[in-house]
Design a protein around this motif. Structure first.
Motif, PDB file in Angstrom:
ATOM      1  N   LEU A   1     -10.616  24.118  12.185  1.00  0.00           N
ATOM      2  CA  LEU A   1     -10.327  25.352  11.465  1.00  0.00           C
ATOM      3  C   LEU A   1      -8.871  25.382  10.987  1.00  0.00           C
ATOM      4  N   LEU A   2      -7.933  25.179  11.894  1.00  0.00           N
ATOM      5  CA  LEU A   2      -6.505  25.133  11.573  1.00  0.00           C
ATOM      6  C   LEU A   2      -5.944  23.827  12.121  1.00  0.00           C
ATOM      7  N   SER A   3      -5.129  23.152  11.327  1.00  0.00           N
ATOM      8  CA  SER A   3      -4.676  21.816  11.705  1.00  0.00           C
ATOM      9  C   SER A   3      -3.185  21.789  12.012  1.00  0.00           C
TER      10      SER A   3
ATOM     11  N   GLU B   1      -1.626  31.885   3.464  1.00  0.00           N
ATOM     12  CA  GLU B   1      -2.703  32.767   2.996  1.00  0.00           C
ATOM     13  C   GLU B   1      -4.066  32.100   3.092  1.00  0.00           C
ATOM     14  N   SER B   2      -4.145  30.835   2.738  1.00  0.00           N
ATOM     15  CA  SER B   2      -5.422  30.111   2.808  1.00  0.00           C
ATOM     16  C   SER B   2      -5.925  30.030   4.246  1.00  0.00           C
ATOM     17  N   GLU B   3      -5.014  29.752   5.177  1.00  0.00           N
ATOM     18  CA  GLU B   3      -5.400  29.648   6.587  1.00  0.00           C
ATOM     19  C   GLU B   3      -5.824  31.005   7.140  1.00  0.00           C
ATOM     20  N   ILE B   4      -5.164  32.075   6.686  1.00  0.00           N
ATOM     21  CA  ILE B   4      -5.530  33.423   7.139  1.00  0.00           C
ATOM     22  C   ILE B   4      -6.950  33.767   6.706  1.00  0.00           C
ATOM     23  N   LEU B   5      -7.290  33.458   5.451  1.00  0.00           N
ATOM     24  CA  LEU B   5      -8.640  33.735   4.944  1.00  0.00           C
ATOM     25  C   LEU B   5      -9.677  32.890   5.677  1.00  0.00           C
ATOM     26  N   SER B   6      -9.370  31.622   5.916  1.00  0.00           N
ATOM     27  CA  SER B   6     -10.300  30.751   6.626  1.00  0.00           C
ATOM     28  C   SER B   6     -10.506  31.244   8.055  1.00  0.00           C
ATOM     29  N   LEU B   7      -9.428  31.694   8.691  1.00  0.00           N
ATOM     30  CA  LEU B   7      -9.528  32.220  10.050  1.00  0.00           C
ATOM     31  C   LEU B   7     -10.370  33.493  10.078  1.00  0.00           C
TER      32      LEU B   7
ATOM     33  N   SER C   1     -12.795  34.312   8.097  1.00  0.00           N
ATOM     34  CA  SER C   1     -14.192  33.915   7.954  1.00  0.00           C
ATOM     35  C   SER C   1     -14.732  33.356   9.270  1.00  0.00           C
ATOM     36  N   ALA C   2     -13.895  32.528   9.957  1.00  0.00           N
ATOM     37  CA  ALA C   2     -14.338  31.933  11.214  1.00  0.00           C
ATOM     38  C   ALA C   2     -14.526  32.986  12.299  1.00  0.00           C
ATOM     39  N   ILE C   3     -13.687  34.016  12.320  1.00  0.00           N
ATOM     40  CA  ILE C   3     -13.817  35.085  13.315  1.00  0.00           C
ATOM     41  C   ILE C   3     -15.160  35.788  13.162  1.00  0.00           C
ATOM     42  N   VAL C   4     -15.497  36.110  11.907  1.00  0.00           N
ATOM     43  CA  VAL C   4     -16.781  36.787  11.657  1.00  0.00           C
ATOM     44  C   VAL C   4     -17.938  35.838  11.958  1.00  0.00           C
ATOM     45  N   ASP C   5     -17.808  34.571  11.587  1.00  0.00           N
ATOM     46  CA  ASP C   5     -18.833  33.569  11.897  1.00  0.00           C
ATOM     47  C   ASP C   5     -19.070  33.483  13.408  1.00  0.00           C
TER      48      ASP C   5
ATOM     49  N   PRO D   1      -8.572  19.917   7.890  1.00  0.00           N
ATOM     50  CA  PRO D   1      -9.529  20.975   8.226  1.00  0.00           C
ATOM     51  C   PRO D   1     -10.897  20.704   7.602  1.00  0.00           C
ATOM     52  N   THR D   2     -11.933  20.933   8.397  1.00  0.00           N
ATOM     53  CA  THR D   2     -13.302  20.648   7.931  1.00  0.00           C
ATOM     54  C   THR D   2     -14.195  21.878   7.921  1.00  0.00           C
ATOM     55  N   TYR D   3     -13.685  23.022   8.356  1.00  0.00           N
ATOM     56  CA  TYR D   3     -14.518  24.225   8.420  1.00  0.00           C
ATOM     57  C   TYR D   3     -14.792  24.754   7.017  1.00  0.00           C
TER      58      TYR D   3
END
Length: 308
Positions: A169-171, A189-195, A197-201, A225-227
């Motif tokens: 998720l975060l590298s 910002e990109s990592e915040i958005l990815s995080l 999404s992962a929290i809700v997932d 990152p591969t998520y």
């Protein structure tokens, strides 16, 4: 007799003239030889002086200046100009990428732990990237952390689903702070958005978000990152931004339950070891002990009697 005397005088004059000529010739030879010797000594002196100058120049060319730490420096430390010391070394024993200027070193970061008097080269240090405009602090208490994690460690944040699928998720994120199971990092910002999404997932699919520590973070390459952020999750976030907070609270509760469960299973010796290893960074809370059933019923009966 007069003729004999005259002849004797002539012989005497001839002898004197011969001696005089011989003396003049000898004196000329001595002067010439002396001059020749002086010229030879002068030439030899000049030759020696030239050779000495060449040797000195060669000696100077074989000595190079370098820089070493004045004290031991840990990995990840930003080196200051006052922590450096100049040294002179033979040119044939110095690598090509040696730093020759203090200004080229100051501000760089050590990749590995450096002992004092270690010659500093470009392979041992690196420049920190400039701070992006979208970089922000992020506190996370829902991440499952390694028991040996400490401040300044470097980790990957991963997400694992019940199906066994595991994604980065975060590298290569540095632990900027660690207090009571809450880890603080910087995210763009990109990592915040990815995080998000992962929290809700993780909330919707019962996934777990956890951290893994790098062994040699300043030598190992950054993982990719591969998520893959889910479009459905992103749409859900757009519809109801509060779902991120709800999911984070749920994950925090789950992480707290795991912590309490782990604390209850620890014996006094393990608690003492855990406390000694984390005293400098994390104040350890005592395990939460569940009250006995009879005590609960006693308190409840007391409350009922009070109401009556």
């Amino acid at each position: 007799m007069p003729r004999l005397r005259q002849k004797t005088k002539q012989l005497l004059f001839a002898g004197l003239a011969g001696v005089l000529v011989t003396g003049l010739i000898f004196m000329g030879f001595v002067i010439y030889y002396g001059k020749h010797q002086r010229e030879m000594r002068l030439t030899q002196k000049q030759s020696y002086e030239t050779q000495i100058a060449q040797l000195r120049e060669a000696a100077v060319n074989k000595i190079v200046q370098g820089w070493v730490p004045a004290k031991d420096i840990p990995a990840g430390h930003r080196i200051g100009a006052d922590e450096l010391m100049e040294v002179e070394l033979p040119a044939d024993s110095v690598p090509d990428d040696v730093f020759k200027s203090k200004e080229d070193i100051a501000g760089k970061i050590a990749k590995i732990s450096l002992r004092s008097s270690t010659l500093l080269t470009e392979t041992l240090l690196y420049d920190e990237e400039p701070t992006p405009n979208d970089l922000r602090w992020r506190e996370m208490s829902f991440v499952q952390l390694p028991s040996m994690l400490k401040k300044n460690h470097v980790v990957d944040i991963r997400i694992q689903f019940p199906t066994g699928q595991d994604y980065i998720l975060l590298s290569k994120k540095k632990v900027e702070d660690l207090v009571s199971g809450t880890v603080t990092m910087t995210l763009n910002e990109s990592e915040i958005l990815s995080l998000s999404s992962a929290i809700v997932d993780a909330y919707l699919h019962k996934a777990s978000i956890y951290a893994l520590t790098y062994v040699e973070p300043y030598l190992q390459s950054k993982a990719i990152p591969t998520y893959p952020a889910s479009d459905a999750v992103l749409q859900l976030i757009r519809k109801d931004p509060n779902i991120i907070k709800q999911a984070e609270i749920a994950l925090n509760d789950a992480a707290r339950k795991r912590l309490e469960s782990d604390l209850l299973t620890m014996n006094p010796q393990q608690v003492a070891e855990f406390t000694s290893s984390h005293t400098a960074e994390v104040p350890v809370q005592p395990p939460l002990v569940k009250a006995p059933a009879d005590q609960d019923s006693f308190e409840m009966s007391g409350q009922d009697e009070g109401r009556k």
